[in-house]
Structure formats: C-alpha cells, structure tokens
Design a protein around this motif. Sequence first.
Motif, PDB file in Angstrom:
ATOM      1  N   PHE A  29      15.010  16.574  -1.526  1.00 21.26           N
ATOM      2  CA  PHE A  29      14.609  16.221  -0.170  1.00 21.26           C
ATOM      3  C   PHE A  29      14.621  17.507   0.672  1.00 21.26           C
ATOM      4  O   PHE A  29      15.668  18.130   0.851  1.00 21.26           O
ATOM      5  CB  PHE A  29      15.572  15.182   0.422  1.00 21.26           C
ATOM      6  CG  PHE A  29      15.533  13.863  -0.295  1.00 21.26           C
ATOM      7  CD1 PHE A  29      14.771  12.811   0.186  1.00 21.26           C
ATOM      8  CD2 PHE A  29      16.237  13.675  -1.478  1.00 21.26           C
ATOM      9  CE1 PHE A  29      14.725  11.596  -0.480  1.00 21.26           C
ATOM     10  CE2 PHE A  29      16.201  12.465  -2.151  1.00 21.26           C
ATOM     11  CZ  PHE A  29      15.441  11.420  -1.653  1.00 21.26           C
ATOM     12  N   TYR A  30      13.464  17.901   1.139  1.00 19.94           N
ATOM     13  CA  TYR A  30      13.324  19.157   1.873  1.00 19.94           C
ATOM     14  C   TYR A  30      12.886  18.851   3.303  1.00 19.94           C
ATOM     15  O   TYR A  30      11.788  18.342   3.537  1.00 19.94           O
ATOM     16  CB  TYR A  30      12.310  20.069   1.179  1.00 19.94           C
ATOM     17  CG  TYR A  30      12.416  21.510   1.601  1.00 19.94           C
ATOM     18  CD1 TYR A  30      13.190  22.417   0.884  1.00 19.94           C
ATOM     19  CD2 TYR A  30      11.760  21.971   2.738  1.00 19.94           C
ATOM     20  CE1 TYR A  30      13.302  23.740   1.268  1.00 19.94           C
ATOM     21  CE2 TYR A  30      11.873  23.292   3.144  1.00 19.94           C
ATOM     22  CZ  TYR A  30      12.639  24.166   2.409  1.00 19.94           C
ATOM     23  OH  TYR A  30      12.765  25.477   2.798  1.00 19.94           O
ATOM     24  N   ASP A  85       5.930  13.951  -1.812  1.00 20.58           N
ATOM     25  CA  ASP A  85       5.759  12.739  -1.013  1.00 20.58           C
ATOM     26  C   ASP A  85       6.116  13.117   0.424  1.00 20.58           C
ATOM     27  O   ASP A  85       7.266  13.455   0.714  1.00 20.58           O
ATOM     28  CB  ASP A  85       6.683  11.630  -1.537  1.00 20.58           C
ATOM     29  CG  ASP A  85       6.597  10.361  -0.700  1.00 20.58           C
ATOM     30  OD1 ASP A  85       5.653  10.244   0.111  1.00 20.58           O
ATOM     31  OD2 ASP A  85       7.486   9.499  -0.847  1.00 20.58           O
ATOM     32  N   PHE A  86       5.132  13.105   1.325  1.00 20.90           N
ATOM     33  CA  PHE A  86       5.353  13.508   2.712  1.00 20.90           C
ATOM     34  C   PHE A  86       5.850  12.306   3.515  1.00 20.90           C
ATOM     35  O   PHE A  86       5.091  11.386   3.806  1.00 20.90           O
ATOM     36  CB  PHE A  86       4.063  14.056   3.325  1.00 20.90           C
ATOM     37  CG  PHE A  86       3.667  15.397   2.780  1.00 20.90           C
ATOM     38  CD1 PHE A  86       4.032  16.567   3.411  1.00 20.90           C
ATOM     39  CD2 PHE A  86       2.917  15.484   1.609  1.00 20.90           C
ATOM     40  CE1 PHE A  86       3.667  17.806   2.905  1.00 20.90           C
ATOM     41  CE2 PHE A  86       2.541  16.723   1.097  1.00 20.90           C
ATOM     42  CZ  PHE A  86       2.926  17.887   1.749  1.00 20.90           C
ATOM     43  N   ARG A  87       7.116  12.331   3.871  1.00 25.59           N
ATOM     44  CA  ARG A  87       7.701  11.273   4.682  1.00 25.59           C
ATOM     45  C   ARG A  87       7.803  11.722   6.136  1.00 25.59           C
ATOM     46  O   ARG A  87       7.448  12.846   6.472  1.00 25.59           O
ATOM     47  CB  ARG A  87       9.067  10.881   4.118  1.00 25.59           C
ATOM     48  CG  ARG A  87       8.962  10.369   2.681  1.00 25.59           C
ATOM     49  CD  ARG A  87      10.265   9.835   2.158  1.00 25.59           C
ATOM     50  NE  ARG A  87      10.141   9.391   0.760  1.00 25.59           N
ATOM     51  CZ  ARG A  87      11.146   8.925   0.033  1.00 25.59           C
ATOM     52  NH1 ARG A  87      12.375   8.829   0.562  1.00 25.59           N
ATOM     53  NH2 ARG A  87      10.938   8.541  -1.218  1.00 25.59           N
ATOM     54  N   MET A  89       9.998  16.259   3.163  1.00 27.36           N
ATOM     55  CA  MET A  89       9.202  16.212   1.948  1.00 27.36           C
ATOM     56  C   MET A  89      10.121  15.814   0.795  1.00 27.36           C
ATOM     57  O   MET A  89      11.248  16.317   0.713  1.00 27.36           O
ATOM     58  CB  MET A  89       8.584  17.582   1.643  1.00 27.36           C
ATOM     59  CG  MET A  89       7.521  18.036   2.602  1.00 27.36           C
ATOM     60  SD  MET A  89       6.906  19.703   2.191  1.00 27.36           S
ATOM     61  CE  MET A  89       8.202  20.727   2.916  1.00 27.36           C
ATOM     62  N   VAL A  90       9.644  14.952  -0.060  1.00 20.43           N
ATOM     63  CA  VAL A  90      10.386  14.602  -1.265  1.00 20.43           C
ATOM     64  C   VAL A  90       9.641  15.236  -2.435  1.00 20.43           C
ATOM     65  O   VAL A  90       8.507  14.865  -2.745  1.00 20.43           O
ATOM     66  CB  VAL A  90      10.509  13.083  -1.457  1.00 20.43           C
ATOM     67  CG1 VAL A  90      11.302  12.779  -2.726  1.00 20.43           C
ATOM     68  CG2 VAL A  90      11.187  12.453  -0.245  1.00 20.43           C
ATOM     69  N   GLU A 148       0.855  -1.195   0.000  1.00 19.91           N
ATOM     70  CA  GLU A 148       0.000   0.000   0.000  1.00 19.91           C
ATOM     71  C   GLU A 148       0.889   1.242   0.000  1.00 19.91           C
ATOM     72  O   GLU A 148       1.765   1.404   0.848  1.00 19.91           O
ATOM     73  CB  GLU A 148      -0.892   0.002   1.232  1.00 19.91           C
ATOM     74  CG  GLU A 148      -1.902   1.153   1.248  1.00 19.91           C
ATOM     75  CD  GLU A 148      -2.865   1.037   2.403  1.00 19.91           C
ATOM     76  OE1 GLU A 148      -3.374   2.084   2.832  1.00 19.91           O
ATOM     77  OE2 GLU A 148      -3.098  -0.082   2.865  1.00 19.91           O
ATOM     78  N   THR A 149       0.707   2.101  -0.946  1.00 19.25           N
ATOM     79  CA  THR A 149       1.497   3.319  -1.040  1.00 19.25           C
ATOM     80  C   THR A 149       0.596   4.539  -0.950  1.00 19.25           C
ATOM     81  O   THR A 149      -0.584   4.489  -1.317  1.00 19.25           O
ATOM     82  CB  THR A 149       2.270   3.368  -2.373  1.00 19.25           C
ATOM     83  OG1 THR A 149       1.338   3.326  -3.461  1.00 19.25           O
ATOM     84  CG2 THR A 149       3.238   2.195  -2.478  1.00 19.25           C
ATOM     85  N   THR A 150       1.160   5.610  -0.450  1.00 19.39           N
ATOM     86  CA  THR A 150       0.430   6.863  -0.355  1.00 19.39           C
ATOM     87  C   THR A 150       0.723   7.704  -1.587  1.00 19.39           C
ATOM     88  O   THR A 150       1.886   7.946  -1.899  1.00 19.39           O
ATOM     89  CB  THR A 150       0.860   7.644   0.904  1.00 19.39           C
ATOM     90  OG1 THR A 150       0.629   6.833   2.052  1.00 19.39           O
ATOM     91  CG2 THR A 150       0.067   8.940   1.027  1.00 19.39           C
ATOM     92  N   PRO A 151      -0.292   8.118  -2.318  1.00 22.51           N
ATOM     93  CA  PRO A 151      -0.037   8.897  -3.527  1.00 22.51           C
ATOM     94  C   PRO A 151       0.604  10.237  -3.191  1.00 22.51           C
ATOM     95  O   PRO A 151       0.376  10.813  -2.135  1.00 22.51           O
ATOM     96  CB  PRO A 151      -1.439   9.078  -4.122  1.00 22.51           C
ATOM     97  CG  PRO A 151      -2.376   8.920  -2.970  1.00 22.51           C
ATOM     98  CD  PRO A 151      -1.727   7.925  -2.062  1.00 22.51           C
TER      99      PRO A 151
END
Length: 240
Positions: free
Chosen positions: A104-105, A85-87, A91-92, A8-11
């Motif tokens: 990568f921020y 992409d919120f890790r 943020m990516v 399962e991945t988060t869009p």
Amino acid sequence: MPATTAVETTPCFAVSEMTQKIIKNFAVISDSVLLREGTHQRTVSQHKTVFALADFPEAWPKETGIYALGQFLGDLSLFAKPQIDFRDDCMVISSADSPRSRTFYRYSDPSTIQTTPDKTFPRDNPAVEFTLSDYDLSQLRKHTSQLKLETVHITVKDGTVQLSAAKAKDSAAHGYKLDIPKAEVTINDPKFNRKIPFKVEHLGFLLDGSYKVALSDWHYGYFTNTVVPVSYYVTEQTKD
C-alpha cells in the motif's frame, strides 16, 4: 433465489517495462514527480536546467503525486509483473501472477512536489540538427568521466558539428573531441556558427540511446531519443 447483482470493478493498471524505464529515468532527474492522467508525462530537475517530456505506452489512470520516487520504483521492482489498483487514498501494488501479496503506497500531496510548467518551448525550425548515436553518447560519457571533465561544448562551424570537452581554465589539462559524421548533420541555417556549452551533469540525465539533437538561438538544446518516447530540453551552461 434472489437475483445477484454484478459488482463493477476497475481493472488494475499493468505497469509495462517501457513505463518503468521512463519513470526510472525521471527518478534520475528529480526525486519526486506528479504523474498526470493520460499518456503525456513530464518532469524537471531541481534547478530547472533539464525539462523532460515522455509518452507512456499506456494512459496513466489517475493524477498521482509521488514524493520518494526511488522508493516507489523499489516497491515496483519487488513484483514480477507489477500492477496498480488506484484507490482514493493510496496505490495498491501487486503482481499480476500473484495478487495475494501487495504493498500500500500512499499518495503525496502535489504541493510538496516541484511540478513542471504546462507550456512548452520552441523546438521547430532548428538552425542545425544532428544524430548523436548510442555509441558516441556512451563514449562521451566514459571519456568525460575518466578525465573528470565538467563541460561539453557543441561547436557548429561551417556545416560541421564537433563535441569537445576540456577544462576551461587549464590549457595543459587532458581533453576529448568527437566529430559528428557529415552524413548525420542537417544545416538549416548556413549562417549559424556557435560554440554551445552544456554541463556533463545535465547530459547525464539523458536516457541511454541514440538522439536527434536540435540547436538554434534558444539557449538550450532539444534532445529526442530515437527509440524511447522521451525528449529533453537541456539548458546551456551559463559559466564554464
């Protein structure tokens, strides 16, 4: 062959042009921002003289502290179709049409950011409302800049509204006046007659466009953009 388990991945969050436009305006008001989860966002200027409210067209997925807002916007601008992409730790940022390249921020600690109050201020039942058109706002900015004027007065008198700018301590200095058409004025309190000063600098925080302006005995004006979902509480200037 063993059965495979779906991962399962988060869009990624696609950053729309409208959202970027609002964040760019926030960057004019403050160097940092705490974006909250959801659509409703807010920021405040350093001296708390301008308080901006906005609604993103899409819900922001995660509370995000951004200290160097200009740098963040610069990173977004490097991607044609920015997505995030919120890790857990950062943020990516990448482009939807070319995800191989990414930035990568890191998140900023919310304690380092001047956050806005959760409360709102009165804005219902204004004494007077009027429309400040895109053209009139543009002209106001051009003339006050050209003449190096620092204060704009909004004068409400006998059902009329006029914007004027002049140097208070120099009667011989140049000035500028702008009459608001009567058709664009709504007087809710006929007894309301005031001359309200605002700093040109503070009005400069407003996003370009047309505005509905509401005034009363609030010690601030409430400016609502008629196209972009953003509004501003702009405090009165305390001294000319």
